[in-house]
Design a protein around this motif. Structure first.
Motif: not given
Lengths: 397, 397
Positions: A270, B243, B273
C-alpha cells in the motif's frame, strides 16, 4: 467439489492466537491474549494531517500503482536512518518495503526453503512466523532459551546435526512470547556460529524501539560484515499495524529473489501508507514519539508486573522484561496449564497457552503469555486479579 | 555468503513488464506498456473526504490490527452487492479480502498446487499471474484463444491429457493482454467442462466494470451451482491500485486454506484502505462513478483505435475490444516483433512484446500490447504515430 490441497497446507491450522483473538472479541472478555499496540500509542492526529496533505497535494502518487521494491523516498530514508542510528546495512545490502514484517518471513521462507529444509528457531517463538515457515513444509528445530537468549551449546549442536538448515530465526529484543532479550555477548556468539556454519540469520525486531528499562543492545545485523543476516523491521508497533508496512534489509542477492516473490504476492505494499510512514519519520519528531511510546509501555508494564507481584507471586513466576509488550508466566510443575487457561476463559480472562509457541504444539508447557499493551489499565488489573484468584484455587500447596 | 535458493525460485525472473516499467519511468519515453488506471479516473476528492472522516471519527479502527478475513462491513456489503448485481456467491461460498487480486492468485496456487501440478491458462495471459503460478513450480499449459475466448476443443484436449490439473485460469472480460471477451456460450461450455473433469476455475475479473461497448456478460461464477469457481475481484481498476484491496469469492473449504496462508503472508490487508473502499461503495454513487470511468476509457480507447486505424492499419492489425485497458496488435509474418519493440524503445515509445505473455516466453510471437489508459491523449496519439512510422519503415511490402 472436493479439493485436493497442496501438501504444504494439509497440516496447516489457523494460528491459535488468531482463533483466541476471535473469542476475545466478546466485549465481556478481558483479553490479555492479543499483541496490539495500546490505542493511546497511535499518532492518529499526525497521520490524519499527513494523509490530508498527501491526498491534497499528490493524490495520484498515493493511489496509483507503484514499484515492488517500495516507495523510493522511504527506502532511502530508512537506509540512512538504520545505518546511522543502528549500524545496520552495508554496501552489499538492499532494502525492500513489505506488507508488514510478517511478509519478510514469508518471502524469506519462499525464496530459501525446499520441503524438508530446517529452520532453527527459539523455543518458544512467535507463532505467526512458525506457521509461515511450516507453510513451506520446513522442519522446525527449537532451541531452548536461557534468560539471556538462545542456548548457544544447543544451537551449535543443532547446526552440527542438521545438514540442511536454511536459517536461524531470532527475535533478539523482548522476544515474543518469552520477553527475553538476547545479551550482546550472545549476539556475537550467534553471529560467529552463523559464520562458522555458513547459515543465514533471520533477525526479527518488531519491539526494539519499545525499550523502557536497561541499555539498548545493538542488532545482530550491526555485526554483519559478510552478508549473513536478513533483518526484518516494521512500523506496526511504532506507527500503526493496520497499515501493514514493514521492511527487510539484507544481502542484495537474497532480496532480489524476495522482490520477485513479492511481485507475485501483492505487487507492492500500500503506497499511501508508505508515504505516511515516510512523512511521519521525516516531518515530525520521531525520537520524541518513540520516547512517548516507551513511557506508555513502561507505565502499562508496571501495572501488569505490580498486579502479578501482588496476586500471583510466588505461585506463578514470570520472566523480568526490559521492553516489549509481553510477560511470560510459568505455573509450578503439576498444575495443568491448559486447564488453567481454560478456567481463566470461563472467568472471562483470555491468555495464550504456552504450547502454542512451541515447534511442536503438543509438547508440554507450564507457561502462558500475558499481553499488557492492549487492555486498559483497569482491565489489566482486574484480569490479573482474576488469574490470581484462579491460581490460588488451583495451586493449593 | 552464497545462497542456496529454493527450487521454486531458481528459475523465476522479475516480470518483464515490471522491468519495462522501470525503463518507462524515463520521462522522455512515451509508455504504452503499463496497465495503470488513468489519473483522471481516481476519485481522489472522495477518498480524501472519506479518509478524513474515518481518521477523525474512528482512528483506532483504521490503524489497529484487524482480522485476516477482512473488514467485516466490506465483506458483508460486497457479498450482498455481488450476489444482487452479478449473481455471484451462494451458500457454500465465502469472501476473503486480499491485498489486491494478485494475492488471490498466490493464495490459490499456494493452497492447491504441488510441484509439477498443471495450471491451464489462456495463451496469451496476464504475466503477473503466470509468474505467481510458476513460483509454486507448477507447469503451465496454454490454450489458444479464439476471438470469443479460449478454444474449447483445445481446452478439453488438455483436460483429457493432463492428469493433475489444479485449476483453469481465465480472465473472461477484456482479457489482459489480448483484449478478448469470452462469449456467454463459451462461459457455459467452460463451466460444463470444469464440471465434467472436476477441475476448479479461477476467474480473474479486474476489468469487468470497464465495459464501454456492447452488452454485459455475466461471470462464469454466476453459473456456479457446484462450488467449482474461485472468483477474484479488485478495487484496483475502479478505485485505486495503490491501496491494494482485492477479494476472493469461492467455496468455503478452499477459502479456509487461503485464509491460513494469508495469515502467514501479511496477517491482513491494510484496514484503513478497506474502510475507504467500503465507504466509497456505500456512501457515494458507485454506479455513477463506474459510468464516469467507462466514459473516460471509451474516449481514450477511441483515440487509440483512431490512431491505430490511421497510422498502422493495414500493416499492423489489432483485436477489437469492448472494454478494459489494452489493445493487442499483431505484425505480419516475417517481421521481427522483438526488433520492432526494440526499435520503438529507441524512438522513445515503449510497448510490451507479446512473448512476455506466453507460457513459454521463448516461443515466437508476432504481437505486442498497447495500453491506452496510462498515457495522456497527446502521448497516445504521438506514440502510436511513431509506431506507425516505424511499421512503415520495417514493413515494406
Amino acid at each position: 467439489m472436493e479439493f485436493q490441497f497442496s501438501n504444504r497446507v494439509l497440516k496447516l491450522k489457523p494460528s491459535a492466537i488468531r482463533e483466541i483473538f476471535k473469542y476475545a472479541s466478546d466485549p465481556s472478555v478481558i483479553s490479555l491474549s492479543a499483541g496490539n499496540p495500546a490505542p493511546e500509542a497511535f499518532p492518529s492526529k499526525e497521520i490524519a494531517e499527513i494523509s490530508e496533505r498527501i491526498l491534497a497535494q499528490r493524490p495520484i502518487d498515493a493511489l496509483q500503482y507503484s514499484i515492488t521494491e517500495g516507495y523510493e523516498p522511504l527506502r532511502e530514508y530508512l537506509t540512512d536512518y538504520m545505518k546511522k542510528m543502528h549500524g545496520i546495512g552495508r554496501d552489499f545490502d538492499n532494502i525492500l518495503i513489505t506488507s508488514g514484517a510478517q511478509q519478510v518471513m514469508d518471502l524469506a521462507a519462499k525464496s530459501l526453503c525446499n520441503e524438508g529444509d530446517v529452520v532453527i528457531c527459539e523455543a518458544p517463538s512467535f507463532i505467526g512466523s512458525l506457521n509461515t515457515f511450516r507453510s513451506y513444509n520446513t522442519r522446525l528445530r527449537g532451541i531452548p532459551m536461557d534468560s539471556d537468549g538462545m542456548n548457544m551449546e544447543e544451537l551449535e549442536k543443532a547446526l552440527k546435526e542438521e545438514s540442511n538448515v536454511k536459517f536461524i530465526y531470532t527475535i533478539p529484543n523482548f522476544q515474543n512470547p518469552s520477553g527475553i532479550t538476547m545479551s550482546w555477548a550472545k549476539r556475537k556468539q550467534l553471529y560467529a556460529l552463523a559464520k562458522k556454519y555458513h547459515v543465514l540469520i533471520l533477525e526479527d525486531n518488531p519491539y526494539g524501539d519499545l525499550r523502557f528499562h536497561g541499555e539498548h543492545i545493538e542488532a545482530v545485523k550491526s555485526l554483519d560484515d559478510a552478508g549473513l543476516v536478513l533483518y526484518a523491521g516494521t512500523f506496526s508497533k511504532i506507527i500503526s499495524p493496520g497499515m501493514r508496512v514493514g521492511y527487510a534489509i539484507g544481502p542484495k542477492e537474497l532480496l532480489q529473489k524476495m522482490i520477485v516473490c513479492k511481485q507475485g504476492q501483492d505487487v507492492h505494499t500500500n503506497i499511501w501508507s508508505q508515504m505516511v510512514c515516510h512523512e511521519f519519520m521525516t516531518r515530525y519528531n520521531f525520537d520524541e514519539h518513540l520516547k512517548k511510546l516507551q513511557e506508555i509501555y513502561l507505565k502499562k508494564s508496571a501495572i501488569a508486573t505490580g498486579a502479578l507481584d501482588k496476586y500471583l507471586i510466588p505461585k506463578v513466576t514470570y520472566n523480568p522484561i526490559e521492553g516489549g509488550l509481553f510477560l511470560w508466566c510459568t505455573l509450578p510443575d503439576g498444575v495443568d496449564m491448559l486447564d488453567f487457561c481454560k478456567q481463566a476463559v470461563l472467568r472471562k480472562v483470555c491468555v495464550v497457552p504456552g504450547n502454542a509457541f512451541l515447534t511442536d504444539d503438543s509438547a508440554p508447557s507450564q507457561s502462558f503469555r500475558i499481553n499488557f499493551s492492549t487492555p486498559t489499565d483497569g482491565q489489566l488489573l482486574k484480569g490479573i486479579q482474576i488469574l490470581g484468584t484462579l491460581a490460588n484455587e488451583m495451586i493449593t500447596n
